[in-house]
Scaffold this motif. Structure first.
Motif, PDB file in Angstrom:
ATOM      1  N   LEU A  42       1.845   8.626  -0.324  1.00  0.00           N
ATOM      2  CA  LEU A  42       2.942  10.151  -0.046  1.00  0.00           C
ATOM      3  C   LEU A  42       4.334   9.011   1.084  1.00  0.00           C
ATOM      4  O   LEU A  42       4.755   8.706   1.744  1.00  0.00           O
ATOM      5  CB  LEU A  42       2.537  10.815   0.998  1.00  0.00           C
ATOM      6  N   ASN A  43       5.016   9.843   0.238  1.00  0.00           N
ATOM      7  CA  ASN A  43       6.350   9.819   0.080  1.00  0.00           C
ATOM      8  C   ASN A  43       6.522   7.645   0.945  1.00  0.00           C
ATOM      9  O   ASN A  43       7.130   7.884   2.113  1.00  0.00           O
ATOM     10  CB  ASN A  43       7.025  10.435   1.569  1.00  0.00           C
ATOM     11  N   GLY A  44       6.671   7.495   0.144  1.00  0.00           N
ATOM     12  CA  GLY A  44       6.597   5.916   0.469  1.00  0.00           C
ATOM     13  C   GLY A  44       5.963   5.035   1.824  1.00  0.00           C
ATOM     14  O   GLY A  44       5.859   4.033   1.562  1.00  0.00           O
ATOM     15  N   LYS A  45       4.413   5.781   2.485  1.00  0.00           N
ATOM     16  CA  LYS A  45       3.613   5.154   3.163  1.00  0.00           C
ATOM     17  C   LYS A  45       2.378   5.679   3.013  1.00  0.00           C
ATOM     18  O   LYS A  45       2.428   6.492   2.233  1.00  0.00           O
ATOM     19  CB  LYS A  45       3.735   6.357   4.517  1.00  0.00           C
ATOM     20  N   ILE A  46       1.365   4.542   3.502  1.00  0.00           N
ATOM     21  CA  ILE A  46       0.297   5.081   3.180  1.00  0.00           C
ATOM     22  C   ILE A  46      -0.575   5.969   4.930  1.00  0.00           C
ATOM     23  O   ILE A  46      -0.716   5.643   5.646  1.00  0.00           O
ATOM     24  CB  ILE A  46      -0.803   3.781   3.222  1.00  0.00           C
ATOM     25  N   GLU A  47      -1.105   7.007   3.631  1.00  0.00           N
ATOM     26  CA  GLU A  47      -1.684   7.380   5.277  1.00  0.00           C
ATOM     27  C   GLU A  47      -3.451   7.889   4.975  1.00  0.00           C
ATOM     28  O   GLU A  47      -4.398   7.207   4.254  1.00  0.00           O
ATOM     29  CB  GLU A  47      -1.014   8.997   4.291  1.00  0.00           C
ATOM     30  N   PHE A  48      -4.233   6.977   6.221  1.00  0.00           N
ATOM     31  CA  PHE A  48      -5.989   6.676   5.533  1.00  0.00           C
ATOM     32  C   PHE A  48      -5.578   7.583   7.340  1.00  0.00           C
ATOM     33  O   PHE A  48      -6.048   6.481   9.161  1.00  0.00           O
ATOM     34  CB  PHE A  48      -6.024   5.750   5.959  1.00  0.00           C
ATOM     35  N   ASP A  49      -7.209   8.278   7.598  1.00  0.00           N
ATOM     36  CA  ASP A  49      -7.514   8.233   8.893  1.00  0.00           C
ATOM     37  C   ASP A  49      -6.887   8.510  10.294  1.00  0.00           C
ATOM     38  O   ASP A  49      -6.664   8.522  11.275  1.00  0.00           O
ATOM     39  CB  ASP A  49      -8.391   7.135   9.229  1.00  0.00           C
ATOM     40  N   GLY A  50      -5.533  10.029   9.585  1.00  0.00           N
ATOM     41  CA  GLY A  50      -4.567   9.719  10.790  1.00  0.00           C
ATOM     42  C   GLY A  50      -3.220   8.936  11.037  1.00  0.00           C
ATOM     43  O   GLY A  50      -2.602   9.433  11.730  1.00  0.00           O
ATOM     44  N   LEU A  51      -3.351   7.354  10.281  1.00  0.00           N
ATOM     45  CA  LEU A  51      -2.393   7.051  10.522  1.00  0.00           C
ATOM     46  C   LEU A  51      -1.633   6.946   9.125  1.00  0.00           C
ATOM     47  O   LEU A  51      -1.903   7.373   8.304  1.00  0.00           O
ATOM     48  CB  LEU A  51      -3.196   5.319  10.506  1.00  0.00           C
ATOM     49  N   ILE A  52      -0.754   6.683   9.392  1.00  0.00           N
ATOM     50  CA  ILE A  52       1.116   6.846   8.772  1.00  0.00           C
ATOM     51  C   ILE A  52       1.283   5.593   8.659  1.00  0.00           C
ATOM     52  O   ILE A  52       1.953   4.880   9.670  1.00  0.00           O
ATOM     53  CB  ILE A  52       1.526   8.121   9.139  1.00  0.00           C
ATOM     54  N   ILE A  53       0.922   4.979   7.531  1.00  0.00           N
ATOM     55  CA  ILE A  53       1.673   3.024   7.792  1.00  0.00           C
ATOM     56  C   ILE A  53       2.115   2.786   7.227  1.00  0.00           C
ATOM     57  O   ILE A  53       2.646   3.863   5.791  1.00  0.00           O
ATOM     58  CB  ILE A  53       0.562   2.203   6.721  1.00  0.00           C
ATOM     59  N   GLU A  54       3.511   2.222   7.133  1.00  0.00           N
ATOM     60  CA  GLU A  54       4.327   1.440   6.354  1.00  0.00           C
ATOM     61  C   GLU A  54       3.473   0.259   5.764  1.00  0.00           C
ATOM     62  O   GLU A  54       2.982  -0.270   5.714  1.00  0.00           O
ATOM     63  CB  GLU A  54       5.180   0.543   6.862  1.00  0.00           C
ATOM     64  N   PRO A  55       4.300   0.301   4.568  1.00  0.00           N
ATOM     65  CA  PRO A  55       3.396  -0.449   2.802  1.00  0.00           C
ATOM     66  C   PRO A  55       2.631  -1.646   3.545  1.00  0.00           C
ATOM     67  O   PRO A  55       3.693  -2.786   4.025  1.00  0.00           O
ATOM     68  CB  PRO A  55       4.711  -0.272   1.668  1.00  0.00           C
TER      69      PRO A  55
END
Length: 437
Positions: A42-55
């Protein structure tokens, strides 16, 4: 040489739901996970388990490689083929996620021989003849290793890999696996069909893989780019007529019969027409359901006419299709003229003549994609026009590109009692079998 690990691209989507059957650790945060999970782009980032991660690449590793597995939901199989559908699939090994082209890509990483166990069961029935399974294990292993080495060479090269040439008069394009920069191969028919452990391998498949473990086809000391297709239609095609213009002496045109020497020059239009209209006595000319079911899975059996086939379009249907697929304004299509055929009769260059435009397209897959909503069975066809009708009738031969091993022909050879080495050397002239690990 040790047994390699292979990276396979499985699916591509903005959001992927997966289930971990066992304990998997995520390298990013060191936490353990199990059961159903959701990952989003979403919006250029990866979201998993509360983490918002740069690609970046997220890696889930199993606690136990042999007993753990993971499920991916709604995996598309048969992408852009006439039988495209979605299914849930299960896999061994580790699960990686990365972002590319504004989507997530799910990648399965596992040992090569485990990958083969699935490929053999996915490409054909696990109950197939043992010699056919051995032959397919060798070519699948060889093809895969050739692709890994080819990918490394492309990355190391200073020159950009070109698979398309276009000018105002023609478009020549081929489709291989060079677009897979972040993994070795994809899981669909574009590379070779891989569906994890969804279709469990039986003892015969595992026996065939174990009997040929580490054995590769080679030519002049190099691993063979061992191609295969469903049905050659009676004559196999050369590599350079389908992909890049590079000849491989083990991928030549042969007649798929007891006598493999070519008897007709199918580059000649008259000879090609005669060949397509007839039913030659070759290995892949079979209607034996017991043999065909070895190679054709349930959804493949939905395609009964593959050795000789027919596709019919009205002028309006073909005109709309070609204009849409090419993005060019031909107006009403008036004619299709083969400009160049390969040694199997497959059209390499086809001129499309419309009211507004005359244009040449190639190679074989570009032709097949242009003249079908999915993929025309092959580019080995002739055009017939009925009296006082504007319909376009394509009469054709074979299913697929026709290079290398013909799966239907090989199944028939196995049923006739040929050993796997005989099958391989029938389709790959002058090659050798070498054990590399």
């Amino acid at each position: 040489m040790q047994e390699p690990k292979i990276r396979i691209g499985i699916m591509y989507d903005k959001e992927i739901t997966f289930k971990l059957n066992g304990i998997y650790s995520l390298h990013k945060n060191g936490k353990n996970y199990t059961d159903t999970q959701v990952i989003k782009y979403l919006n250029g980032k990866i979201e998993f388990d509360g983490l918002i991660i740069e690609p970046e690449e997220l890696i889930f590793s199993p606690e136990n490689y042999e007993s753990n597995s993971f499920d991916l939901f709604d995996v598309t199989i048969g992408i852009k083929f006439h039988w495209e559908r979605k299914e849930n699939q299960s896999f061994k090994g580790s699960l990686h996620f990365l972002s590319e082209d504004d989507k997530l890509t799910a990648i399965n990483v596992l040992k090569l021989e485990d990958y083969l166990a699935s490929v053999i069961s996915s490409e054909m029935k696990a109950t197939s003849n043992i010699e056919l399974l051995k032959a397919h294990a060798v070519i699948s292993r060889s093809w895969l290793m050739a692709q890994v080495l080819k990918g490394e060479a492309i990355l190391a090269s200073d020159q950009a890999y070109q698979s398309i040439t276009e000018n105002s008069e023609e478009l020549i394009k081929w489709y291989d696996r060079e677009d897979h920069h972040n993994f070795d191969v994809c899981a669909d028919d574009h590379c070779q069909r891989y569906q994890g452990i969804t279709r469990q391998s039986n003892k015969t498949v595992l026996k065939a893989i174990e009997a040929t473990k580490g054995i590769l086809l080679t030519s002049d000391g190099k691993i063979c780019d061992a191609r295969f297709s469903k049905c050659c239609g009676g004559v196999s095609e050369t590599f350079e007529n389908v992909w890049e213009p590079k000849a491989h002496k083990y991928l030549q045109a042969i007649t798929d019969g007891e006598e493999s020497d070519l008897k007709l020059d199918l580059r000649n239009e008259t000879n090609a027409e005669s060949w397509i209209k007839n039913s030659p006595d070759v290995f892949c000319n079979s209607s034996d359901k017991a043999v065909l079911s070895q190679v054709l899975n349930d959804y493949d059996m939905e395609t009964p006419d593959f050795f000789r086939w027919e596709a019919r379009y009205t002028q309006d249907e073909l005109s709309e299709l070609v204009n849409r697929k090419t993005g060019k304004d031909f107006g009403r299509i008036l004619n299709l003229i083969p400009i160049e055929r390969g040694l199997s009769g497959r059209i390499i260059k086809l001129r499309i003549i419309g009211e507004k435009l005359s244009f040449v397209i190639g190679k074989e897959l570009e032709i097949r994609k242009t003249l079908s909503e999915s993929h025309l069975y092959s580019s080995n066809f002739i055009l017939e026009r009925e009296n006082k009708s504007t319909d376009f009738i394509l009469k054709g031969a074979g299913w697929g590109h026709g290079v290398g091993l013909c799966q239907i022909g090989a199944a028939v050879m196995g049923a006739k009692g040929y050993f796997h080495k005989e099958i391989l050397l029938h389709y790959f002239k002058g090659a050798q079998l070498e054990k590399k690990y």
